[in-house]
Design a protein around this motif. Structure first.
Motif, short mmCIF file in Angstrom:
data_model
loop_
_atom_site.label_atom_id
_atom_site.label_comp_id
_atom_site.label_asym_id
_atom_site.label_seq_id
_atom_site.Cartn_x
_atom_site.Cartn_y
_atom_site.Cartn_z
N LEU A 76 82.36 -4.21 30.99
CA LEU A 76 83.61 -4.59 31.62
C LEU A 76 83.29 -5.76 32.54
O LEU A 76 82.49 -5.62 33.47
N VAL A 77 83.92 -6.91 32.28
CA VAL A 77 83.61 -8.11 33.03
C VAL A 77 84.88 -8.66 33.66
O VAL A 77 85.78 -9.13 32.94
N SER A 109 99.18 -15.94 45.15
CA SER A 109 98.98 -15.10 43.97
C SER A 109 97.62 -15.35 43.34
O SER A 109 97.06 -16.44 43.45
N LEU A 110 97.13 -14.33 42.69
CA LEU A 110 95.94 -14.41 41.85
C LEU A 110 96.14 -13.48 40.66
O LEU A 110 96.86 -12.48 40.77
N ARG A 111 95.48 -13.80 39.57
CA ARG A 111 95.51 -12.93 38.39
C ARG A 111 94.08 -12.58 38.01
O ARG A 111 93.29 -13.47 37.68
N LEU A 112 93.77 -11.30 38.05
CA LEU A 112 92.46 -10.83 37.63
C LEU A 112 92.50 -10.44 36.17
O LEU A 112 93.51 -9.94 35.67
N SER A 113 91.39 -10.68 35.49
CA SER A 113 91.22 -10.24 34.11
C SER A 113 89.97 -9.39 34.01
O SER A 113 89.03 -9.54 34.79
N CYS A 114 89.97 -8.50 33.03
CA CYS A 114 88.81 -7.65 32.77
C CYS A 114 88.61 -7.62 31.26
O CYS A 114 89.41 -7.04 30.53
N TYR A 157 87.48 -3.89 41.17
CA TYR A 157 86.78 -3.39 40.00
C TYR A 157 87.76 -2.94 38.93
O TYR A 157 88.80 -2.33 39.26
N CYS A 158 87.44 -3.20 37.68
CA CYS A 158 88.15 -2.52 36.62
C CYS A 158 87.31 -1.34 36.15
O CYS A 158 86.08 -1.36 36.28
N ALA A 159 87.98 -0.32 35.67
CA ALA A 159 87.30 0.90 35.27
C ALA A 159 87.90 1.44 33.98
O ALA A 159 89.12 1.36 33.76
N LYS A 160 87.05 2.00 33.16
CA LYS A 160 87.47 2.67 31.93
C LYS A 160 87.90 4.08 32.30
O LYS A 160 87.12 4.85 32.85
N GLY A 170 83.25 -2.18 35.98
CA GLY A 170 82.78 -3.55 35.98
C GLY A 170 81.91 -3.82 37.19
O GLY A 170 81.72 -2.95 38.05
N GLN A 171 81.41 -5.04 37.28
CA GLN A 171 80.52 -5.39 38.39
C GLN A 171 81.29 -5.74 39.65
O GLN A 171 80.70 -5.81 40.73
N GLY A 172 82.58 -5.93 39.51
CA GLY A 172 83.42 -6.26 40.65
C GLY A 172 83.59 -7.75 40.83
O GLY A 172 82.72 -8.55 40.46
N ILE A 173 84.72 -8.13 41.41
CA ILE A 173 84.98 -9.54 41.71
C ILE A 173 85.69 -9.63 43.06
O ILE A 173 86.56 -8.82 43.38
#
Length: 116
Positions: free
Chosen positions: A4-5, A17-22, A95-98, A107-110
């Motif tokens: 997960l990135v 605004s910001l848009r995160l992707s995973c 973080y995104c998570a399954k 994920g590693q986090g952003i």
């Protein structure tokens, strides 16, 4: 293996605004609910939002409800978090998570920083 990135973080001004992707790989993305969580400096991990495997249902923490929108593109194996009306208190490592409530991969986090 499961990966997960996260991407799309950075610095935003209050009200911005910001848009995160995973980007997900190593598992059948369309079969799993997914979540976003965050950890602010000096605080514990906070669940932010979750989405069903087919995108049919979403839920949000009260702290972000009405400002953040979770979505997914199962054809692209990608999870998103659209963040609007950002506040300084949204500053955190995201973080995104399954999974949803029962997480087995993260994920590693952003970093997201909201500051003027």
């Amino acid at each position: 293996q499961v990966q997960l990135v996260e991407s799309g973080g950075g610095l935003a001004q209050p009200g911005g605004s910001l848009r995160l992707s995973c980007a997900a790989s190593g598992f059948t993305f369309s079969s799993y609910a997914m979540s976003w969580a965050r950890q602010a400096p000096g605080k514990g991990l906070e669940w932010v939002s979750g989405i069903y495997s087919d995108g049919s249902d979403t839920h949000y923490a009260d702290s972000v409800k009405g400002r953040f929108t979770i979505s997914r593109d199962n054809a692209k194996n990608t999870l998103y978090l659209q963040m609007n009306s950002l506040k300084p208190e949204d500053t955190a490592l995201y973080y995104c998570a399954k999974g949803w409530g029962d997480y087995d991969y993260w994920g590693q986090g952003i970093q997201v920083t909201v500051s003027s």
